[in-house]
Design a protein around this motif. Structure first.
Motif, PDB file in Angstrom:
ATOM      1  N   ASP A   1       0.805  -1.229   0.000  1.00 35.29           N
ATOM      2  CA  ASP A   1       0.000   0.000   0.000  1.00 35.29           C
ATOM      3  C   ASP A   1       0.838   1.279   0.000  1.00 35.29           C
ATOM      4  N   LEU A   2       2.105   1.170  -0.360  1.00 32.57           N
ATOM      5  CA  LEU A   2       2.949   2.363  -0.435  1.00 32.57           C
ATOM      6  C   LEU A   2       2.868   2.952  -1.841  1.00 32.57           C
TER       7      LEU A   2
ATOM      8  N   CYS B   1      11.520  -0.497   2.234  1.00 31.02           N
ATOM      9  CA  CYS B   1      10.742   0.731   2.083  1.00 31.02           C
ATOM     10  C   CYS B   1      10.156   1.135   3.428  1.00 31.02           C
ATOM     11  N   GLU B   2       9.991   2.419   3.587  1.00 34.04           N
ATOM     12  CA  GLU B   2       9.342   2.910   4.799  1.00 34.04           C
ATOM     13  C   GLU B   2       8.659   4.240   4.502  1.00 34.04           C
ATOM     14  N   GLU B   3       7.687   4.567   5.330  1.00 33.01           N
ATOM     15  CA  GLU B   3       6.939   5.805   5.153  1.00 33.01           C
ATOM     16  C   GLU B   3       6.985   6.620   6.426  1.00 33.01           C
ATOM     17  N   THR B   4       7.232   7.913   6.274  1.00 33.94           N
ATOM     18  CA  THR B   4       7.230   8.837   7.406  1.00 33.94           C
ATOM     19  C   THR B   4       6.237   9.958   7.084  1.00 33.94           C
ATOM     20  N   PRO B   5       5.941  10.817   8.062  1.00 37.51           N
ATOM     21  CA  PRO B   5       5.013  11.929   7.776  1.00 37.51           C
ATOM     22  C   PRO B   5       5.538  12.885   6.692  1.00 37.51           C
ATOM     23  N   LEU B   6       6.849  12.899   6.460  1.00 40.34           N
ATOM     24  CA  LEU B   6       7.427  13.841   5.503  1.00 40.34           C
ATOM     25  C   LEU B   6       7.754  13.232   4.148  1.00 40.34           C
TER      26      LEU B   6
END
Length: 333
Positions: A218-219, A253-258
């Motif tokens: 879902d990225l 992979c990773e997701e951050t607020p920015l």
């Protein structure tokens, strides 16, 4: 000052009016005439001094423009005094400063173009010279079949190298002149990485390299899928080339607020501190670069990513490996 036709006319009319006025006053009262003479003299003196000062200021402006034209550094001629001449000074300074900055940029562009052409020439000379030698050897009818096949294979490899170089340079040139329209669509990060990995799986298998890949379904990021895949491919390809036989590559992979981040880490020899600041420069080849390295893949990746609100960074440790971090920044509302 009196060489100016307009100034001469003004002086002539002023003197004529003054003489007429003094004559009339003298006839009425000679004392009033004397006072008028003194006043006219003072007025003409003030006019002369004021006009001479303005001419000196204009002369300084002319000297300033001549200095700028001759290539001397731009001097700050601005002042905060009210008046038309001060406004003119400020406007001239702004224009000359802009022209000076543009001239500096043009010189840098010319030097960059010269360096680029020199690098391209160098990159093409080596494979061309090699192909000429092998083509000359192929003309020998007594050349063994195995050698003939070997030389043909090397010529094909060199031609592929030249084709890749020319294609990459054309792509970079299109981006530089902003003729590429990058799509802004939502694309799956995992899908892009898989597409980038597809043509690289065989080289990894030949080197018996281990691959670990972890990325959520879902990225999604906004960008141009095809161009971004090429940027990711070049980074992974660089890791494969600098990772020894039996080494490891890890993609996560990773997701951050920015931002959304892709990390491509290898277990290669690492990048020296001397090479690290230059690895994204075009045609730069570090100490550990392979013989067939051109030094344009990472530069292309960075250019593509920076054109899409993204960027790529590098962290490396000698003897441990290198990690490239591709960050897709989120648009803040």
């Amino acid at each position: 000052m009196l060489k100016n036709k307009e100034i001469r006319k003004l002086c002539m009319y002023s003197v004529l009016i003054s003489v007429i006025g003094i004559t009339i006053l003298w006839i009425i009262d000679w004392k009033a005439g004397i006072v008028a003479i003194a006043m006219v003299f003072l007025l003409l003196s003030c006019f002369f001094l004021f006009t001479r000062k303005r001419y000196q200021d204009i002369s300084k402006l002319a000297y300033y423009l001549a200095s700028v034209y001759s290539g001397q550094p731009t001097m700050d001629i601005r002042d905060n005094v009210e008046g038309e001449l001060s406004i003119l000074k400020n406007d001239i300074y702004k224009v000359t400063l802009t022209l000076s900055e543009q001239s500096t940029l043009l010189k840098k562009d010319k030097q960059y173009l010269a360096d680029t052409l020199s690098n391209i020439s160098h990159q093409l000379k080596t494979p061309l010279a090699s192909m000429f030698v092998m083509a000359d050897l192929l003309n020998n009818p007594s050349l063994p079949k195995d050698k003939r096949e070997e030389f043909l294979g090397k010529i094909i490899n060199q031609l592929k190298r030249i084709e890749w170089l020319v294609t990459s340079l054309l792509k970079l040139s299109k981006i530089d002149v902003q003729s590429v329209i990058f799509k802004k669509e939502s694309v799956s990060v995992k899908k892009m990485i898989n597409k980038a990995l597809e043509p690289l799986l065989v080289p990894m298998e030949l080197k018996n390299q281990e691959l670990s890949f972890s990325c959520k379904e879902d990225l999604f990021v906004y960008g141009d899928e095809n161009w971004t895949v090429e940027a990711i491919l070049n980074v992974i390809k660089n890791g494969i080339e600098h990772t020894p036989v039996g080494g490891r590559l890890a993609i996560s992979c990773e997701e951050t607020p920015l931002y959304t981040q892709i990390v491509i880490a290898d277990s290669g020899e690492g990048i020296s501190p001397e090479d690290a600041p230059h690895i994204f420069e075009r045609f730069y080849k570090g100490k550990n670069a392979g013989a067939d390295s051109i030094g344009i893949g990472l530069a292309m990746s960075k250019t593509i990513l920076q054109s899409q609100n993204a960027d790529v960074f590098m962290e490396s440790q000698i003897g441990v490996g290198t990690a490239f971090k591709i960050k897709f920044y989120k648009q803040m509302i």
